[in-house]
Write a protein that holds these residues in place. Structure first.
Motif, PDB file in Angstrom:
ATOM      1  N   ALA A  97       0.734  -1.226  -0.086  1.00 38.38           N
ATOM      2  CA  ALA A  97      -0.077   0.087   0.087  1.00 38.38           C
ATOM      3  C   ALA A  97       0.954   1.410  -0.050  1.00 38.38           C
ATOM      4  CB  ALA A  97      -0.865   0.039   1.111  1.00 38.38           C
ATOM      5  N   ASN A  98       2.085   1.237   0.438  1.00 40.08           N
ATOM      6  CA  ASN A  98       2.931   2.350   0.800  1.00 40.08           C
ATOM      7  C   ASN A  98       4.313   2.623  -0.077  1.00 40.08           C
ATOM      8  OD1 ASN A  98       0.934   3.873   2.620  1.00 40.08           O
ATOM      9  ND2 ASN A  98       1.452   2.158   3.795  1.00 40.08           N
ATOM     10  N   GLY A  99       4.251   1.856  -0.999  1.00 46.17           N
ATOM     11  CA  GLY A  99       5.509   1.523  -1.952  1.00 46.17           C
ATOM     12  C   GLY A  99       5.420   2.773  -2.999  1.00 46.17           C
ATOM     13  N   LYS A 100       6.466   2.527  -4.123  1.00 44.34           N
ATOM     14  CA  LYS A 100       6.436   3.652  -5.025  1.00 44.34           C
ATOM     15  C   LYS A 100       5.924   3.011  -6.349  1.00 44.34           C
ATOM     16  CE  LYS A 100       9.941   6.343  -2.835  1.00 44.34           C
ATOM     17  NZ  LYS A 100      11.289   6.602  -2.618  1.00 44.34           N
ATOM     18  N   ARG A 101       5.312   3.693  -7.212  1.00 42.17           N
ATOM     19  CA  ARG A 101       4.894   3.532  -8.409  1.00 42.17           C
ATOM     20  C   ARG A 101       5.992   3.445  -9.525  1.00 42.17           C
ATOM     21  NH1 ARG A 101      -0.066   6.467 -11.904  1.00 42.17           N
ATOM     22  NH2 ARG A 101       0.596   6.048 -13.884  1.00 42.17           N
ATOM     23  N   ARG A 102       5.879   2.436 -10.475  1.00 34.47           N
ATOM     24  CA  ARG A 102       7.083   2.123 -11.253  1.00 34.47           C
ATOM     25  C   ARG A 102       6.320   1.509 -12.603  1.00 34.47           C
ATOM     26  NH1 ARG A 102      12.447  -1.781 -10.656  1.00 34.47           N
ATOM     27  NH2 ARG A 102      12.621  -1.994 -13.109  1.00 34.47           N
ATOM     28  N   HIS A 103       7.081   1.964 -13.634  1.00 36.94           N
ATOM     29  CA  HIS A 103       6.399   1.582 -14.915  1.00 36.94           C
ATOM     30  C   HIS A 103       7.203   0.426 -15.374  1.00 36.94           C
ATOM     31  CE1 HIS A 103       4.768   1.785 -18.945  1.00 36.94           C
ATOM     32  NE2 HIS A 103       6.084   1.350 -19.495  1.00 36.94           N
ATOM     33  N   LEU A 104       6.417  -0.846 -15.560  1.00 38.09           N
ATOM     34  CA  LEU A 104       7.041  -2.038 -15.877  1.00 38.09           C
ATOM     35  C   LEU A 104       6.709  -2.202 -17.597  1.00 38.09           C
ATOM     36  CD1 LEU A 104       9.081  -3.804 -14.228  1.00 38.09           C
ATOM     37  CD2 LEU A 104       7.047  -5.325 -13.994  1.00 38.09           C
ATOM     38  N   GLY A 105       5.579  -2.103 -17.801  1.00 38.07           N
ATOM     39  CA  GLY A 105       4.981  -2.010 -19.141  1.00 38.07           C
ATOM     40  C   GLY A 105       4.920  -3.561 -19.611  1.00 38.07           C
ATOM     41  N   VAL A 106       4.347  -4.506 -18.710  1.00 38.00           N
ATOM     42  CA  VAL A 106       4.018  -5.806 -19.081  1.00 38.00           C
ATOM     43  C   VAL A 106       3.107  -6.371 -18.527  1.00 38.00           C
ATOM     44  CG1 VAL A 106       5.385  -6.708 -17.275  1.00 38.00           C
ATOM     45  CG2 VAL A 106       5.338  -8.008 -19.374  1.00 38.00           C
ATOM     46  N   THR A 107       2.325  -7.693 -19.027  1.00 38.84           N
ATOM     47  CA  THR A 107       1.223  -8.292 -18.493  1.00 38.84           C
ATOM     48  C   THR A 107       1.673  -9.657 -18.638  1.00 38.84           C
ATOM     49  OG1 THR A 107       0.355  -8.172 -20.581  1.00 38.84           O
ATOM     50  CG2 THR A 107      -0.363  -6.504 -19.379  1.00 38.84           C
ATOM     51  N   PHE A 108       0.949 -10.454 -17.556  1.00 37.20           N
ATOM     52  CA  PHE A 108       1.298 -11.847 -17.654  1.00 37.20           C
ATOM     53  C   PHE A 108      -0.112 -12.609 -17.434  1.00 37.20           C
ATOM     54  CE2 PHE A 108       4.571  -9.797 -15.515  1.00 37.20           C
ATOM     55  CZ  PHE A 108       5.959 -10.204 -15.858  1.00 37.20           C
ATOM     56  N   SER A 109      -0.160 -13.738 -17.795  1.00 35.49           N
ATOM     57  CA  SER A 109      -1.627 -14.581 -17.602  1.00 35.49           C
ATOM     58  C   SER A 109      -1.160 -16.065 -17.768  1.00 35.49           C
ATOM     59  CB  SER A 109      -2.448 -14.119 -18.894  1.00 35.49           C
ATOM     60  OG  SER A 109      -1.771 -14.792 -20.155  1.00 35.49           O
ATOM     61  N   SER A 110      -1.986 -16.894 -16.911  1.00 32.13           N
ATOM     62  CA  SER A 110      -1.846 -18.322 -17.332  1.00 32.13           C
ATOM     63  C   SER A 110      -3.175 -18.967 -16.811  1.00 32.13           C
ATOM     64  CB  SER A 110      -0.822 -19.049 -16.216  1.00 32.13           C
ATOM     65  OG  SER A 110      -0.568 -20.093 -16.390  1.00 32.13           O
ATOM     66  N   LYS A 111      -3.417 -20.092 -16.788  1.00 34.13           N
ATOM     67  CA  LYS A 111      -4.672 -20.775 -16.445  1.00 34.13           C
ATOM     68  C   LYS A 111      -4.131 -21.317 -14.996  1.00 34.13           C
ATOM     69  CE  LYS A 111      -7.144 -22.173 -20.531  1.00 34.13           C
ATOM     70  NZ  LYS A 111      -7.719 -23.229 -21.233  1.00 34.13           N
ATOM     71  N   ASP A 112      -2.778 -21.624 -14.810  1.00 32.01           N
ATOM     72  CA  ASP A 112      -2.117 -21.974 -13.581  1.00 32.01           C
ATOM     73  C   ASP A 112      -1.504 -20.987 -12.623  1.00 32.01           C
ATOM     74  OD1 ASP A 112      -0.355 -23.264 -11.639  1.00 32.01           O
ATOM     75  OD2 ASP A 112       0.270 -24.894 -13.129  1.00 32.01           O
ATOM     76  N   VAL A 113      -2.098 -20.703 -11.733  1.00 29.66           N
ATOM     77  CA  VAL A 113      -1.818 -19.343 -10.751  1.00 29.66           C
ATOM     78  C   VAL A 113      -0.630 -19.884 -10.094  1.00 29.66           C
ATOM     79  CG1 VAL A 113      -3.268 -20.301  -8.809  1.00 29.66           C
ATOM     80  CG2 VAL A 113      -2.923 -17.924  -9.028  1.00 29.66           C
ATOM     81  N   PHE A 114      -0.131 -21.124  -9.840  1.00 30.83           N
ATOM     82  CA  PHE A 114       0.828 -21.185  -9.165  1.00 30.83           C
ATOM     83  C   PHE A 114       2.106 -21.094  -9.879  1.00 30.83           C
ATOM     84  CE2 PHE A 114      -2.449 -23.901  -7.002  1.00 30.83           C
ATOM     85  CZ  PHE A 114      -2.507 -23.325  -5.881  1.00 30.83           C
ATOM     86  N   ALA A 115       2.119 -21.673 -11.182  1.00 34.60           N
ATOM     87  CA  ALA A 115       3.171 -21.506 -12.171  1.00 34.60           C
ATOM     88  C   ALA A 115       3.117 -20.131 -12.333  1.00 34.60           C
ATOM     89  CB  ALA A 115       2.767 -22.498 -13.368  1.00 34.60           C
ATOM     90  N   LEU A 116       2.318 -19.393 -12.719  1.00 31.37           N
ATOM     91  CA  LEU A 116       2.093 -17.997 -13.056  1.00 31.37           C
ATOM     92  C   LEU A 116       2.999 -17.163 -12.048  1.00 31.37           C
ATOM     93  CD1 LEU A 116       1.391 -15.991 -15.327  1.00 31.37           C
ATOM     94  CD2 LEU A 116      -0.315 -15.261 -13.951  1.00 31.37           C
ATOM     95  N   ASP A 117       2.898 -17.135 -10.838  1.00 29.38           N
ATOM     96  CA  ASP A 117       3.777 -16.582  -9.799  1.00 29.38           C
ATOM     97  C   ASP A 117       5.217 -17.055  -9.850  1.00 29.38           C
ATOM     98  OD1 ASP A 117       1.339 -15.297  -8.995  1.00 29.38           O
ATOM     99  OD2 ASP A 117       1.489 -15.977  -6.953  1.00 29.38           O
ATOM    100  N   ALA A 118       5.388 -18.210  -9.955  1.00 27.43           N
ATOM    101  CA  ALA A 118       6.936 -18.621 -10.156  1.00 27.43           C
ATOM    102  C   ALA A 118       7.320 -18.018 -11.508  1.00 27.43           C
ATOM    103  CB  ALA A 118       7.147 -19.981 -10.203  1.00 27.43           C
ATOM    104  N   PHE A 119       6.475 -18.067 -12.522  1.00 30.48           N
ATOM    105  CA  PHE A 119       7.175 -17.494 -13.910  1.00 30.48           C
ATOM    106  C   PHE A 119       7.270 -15.877 -13.734  1.00 30.48           C
ATOM    107  CE2 PHE A 119       5.782 -15.435 -18.015  1.00 30.48           C
ATOM    108  CZ  PHE A 119       6.929 -15.992 -18.928  1.00 30.48           C
ATOM    109  N   ILE A 120       6.406 -15.159 -13.137  1.00 34.93           N
ATOM    110  CA  ILE A 120       6.705 -13.725 -12.783  1.00 34.93           C
ATOM    111  C   ILE A 120       7.881 -13.541 -11.997  1.00 34.93           C
ATOM    112  CG2 ILE A 120       5.542 -11.743 -11.588  1.00 34.93           C
ATOM    113  CD1 ILE A 120       2.764 -12.856 -12.441  1.00 34.93           C
ATOM    114  N   ALA A 121       8.355 -14.128 -11.076  1.00 36.70           N
ATOM    115  CA  ALA A 121       9.438 -13.943 -10.057  1.00 36.70           C
ATOM    116  C   ALA A 121      10.554 -14.158 -10.911  1.00 36.70           C
ATOM    117  CB  ALA A 121       9.365 -15.249  -8.854  1.00 36.70           C
ATOM    118  N   GLU A 122      10.648 -15.030 -11.673  1.00 33.75           N
ATOM    119  CA  GLU A 122      11.809 -15.370 -12.603  1.00 33.75           C
ATOM    120  C   GLU A 122      11.816 -14.149 -13.415  1.00 33.75           C
ATOM    121  OE1 GLU A 122      11.749 -19.041 -14.978  1.00 33.75           O
ATOM    122  OE2 GLU A 122      12.774 -17.664 -16.362  1.00 33.75           O
TER     123      GLU A 122
END
Ligand code: SF4
Ligand code: SF4
Length: 376
Positions: free
Chosen positions: A217-242
């Motif tokens: 809630a109290n961090g700073k806004r940053r432009h990353l310019g990307v979007t991610f998607s998957s049907k597998d929510v667990f795999a998606l979070d690991a993919f995003i971290a990478e």
């Protein structure tokens, strides 16, 4: 093998987002999955009553692009539903959240949920949390589209697909979960069990503008310019971290998913797979300024975080921005806060370091301090 898509999106321009979301739908053949008469629920991250510019909530233009794509494939029974943090308990408070978060224009096209009535849903018998009480909109949905905002998070390190589903739990039940699961690993295990129980059908992550530093809630806004998607929510979070170069083991929800055997052996990456971040994400905690030694600090900090979570306990200290609104006092799961002599007072003995007070504070008036001592 799970398929995860990454697609660049430079802005919240309606047509650009519409085209990007359409591609996400195509990558996962979403049209084939949703019966035309299905009750579809979009679950954004509506943490609080802040405008889109704060980058706290899922951007309304992002959610509306999903609605456009759903309508285009003939889906008409669409509800947007979330339960914001802590003290939003009333119908009128939720109307206020939609208005301030700039979601209210969507009411012409879809239903904006105002009902916090809830139902028990049951997960695996092997889970520590065998059932969860979730809002009816989620419990009764035929198809759930999970739409998080990518942010840093002071407990789980980042909040994406798995953490976003905590908003399915109504109001003050959320702090009770913090009290029941005070450690980061234990809390993240609960979140993974919740995600496996709610079973979102599809997750699309808004990372066009993210929050870094002291999120959520109290961090700073940053432009990353990307979007991610998957049907597998667990795999998606690991993919995003990478993709954003945060070691998976310090993202507590990813570590918990791995421990439970929920991560696939392989992830099939599709889309703009050449996407790379230019500078490291600033993680929550004291080293959160962009400086010349930022890169070094970020690497060093990952090492520190591994030590830190074992040896130091986080606790809040209210600063001069506090307006005595009492939101933190009513949200604290341990009743460790009170207002005395015109200031918020912490009873350190009862504090479990969950930082719900930081998350709920509308003024950014909570500084996070560290003290030597094992977390409760
Ligand atoms: S610290 Fe924040 S939430 Fe707590 S009383 Fe002050 S302004 Fe309100
Ligand atoms: S004072 Fe803040 S960090 Fe401590 S238990 Fe209460 S909400 Fe959690």
């Amino acid at each position: 093998m799970s398929r995860c898509a990454v697609l660049k999106a430079e802005s919240y321009n309606a047509d650009e987002l519409y085209n990007v979301i359409k591609k996400h739908f195509a990558f996962h053949e979403i049209e084939k999955d949703i019966p035309k008469d299905a009750r579809v629920v979009i679950k954004p991250n509506l943490l609080t009553d802040k405008e889109a510019a704060f980058s706290i909530n899922t951007n309304p233009a992002f959610v509306f692009a999903i609605i456009r794509c759903l309508k285009e494939i003939g889906i008409n029974d669409i509800t947007v539903a979330d339960c914001p943090g802590g003290s939003v308990l009333l119908f009128t408070q939720m109307q206020d959240v939609y208005r301030k978060a700039e979601y209210d224009f969507m009411a012409e096209h879809v239903k904006l949920n105002l009902d916090f009535e809830s139902t028990d849903v049951y997960g695996s018998e092997s889970f520590a949390n065998k059932k969860f009480n979730v809002i009816n909109a989620i419990a009764n949905a035929d198809y759930i589209i999970n739409v998080p905002k990518l942010k840093t998070h002071n407990i789980t390190c980042i909040t994406a697909g798995v953490k976003n589903l905590f908003g399915c739990i109504p109001g003050l039940q959320k702090p009770a979960f913090h009290a029941k699961h005070p450690g980061a690993a234990d809390f993240s295990n609960m979140l993974v069990e919740l995600a496996a129980t709610v079973k979102p059908d599809f997750t699309i992550v808004d990372a066009v503008e993210i929050m870094e530093g002291n999120g959520p809630a109290n961090g700073k806004r940053r432009h990353l310019g990307v979007t991610f998607s998957s049907k597998d929510v667990f795999a998606l979070d690991a993919f995003i971290a990478e993709k954003i170069k945060i070691p998976a083991d310090i993202v507590k929800t990813v570590a918990a998913s791995r421990k439970k055997g929920f991560l696939p052996e392989k992830i099939e990456a599709v889309g703009d797979t050449d996407f790379e971040i230019d500078e490291p994400i600033i993680l929550p905690g004291p080293i959160n300024e962009k400086t010349a030694i930022n890169k070094f600090a970020a690497t060093f900090k990952i090492l520190l975080m591994r030590i830190d979570e074992k040896l130091f306990k986080a606790y809040p200290q209210m600063n001069e921005k506090c307006t005595l609104c009492r939101k933190c006092v009513t949200t604290c799961p341990m009743k460790a806060l009170s207002i005395e002599n015109g200031r918020v007072v912490l009873n350190k003995k009862d504090c479990i370091g969950c930082l719900c007070c930081d998350e709920i504070c509308p003024q950014g008036a909570v500084d996070i301090k560290k003290q030597f001592g094992i977390r409760k």
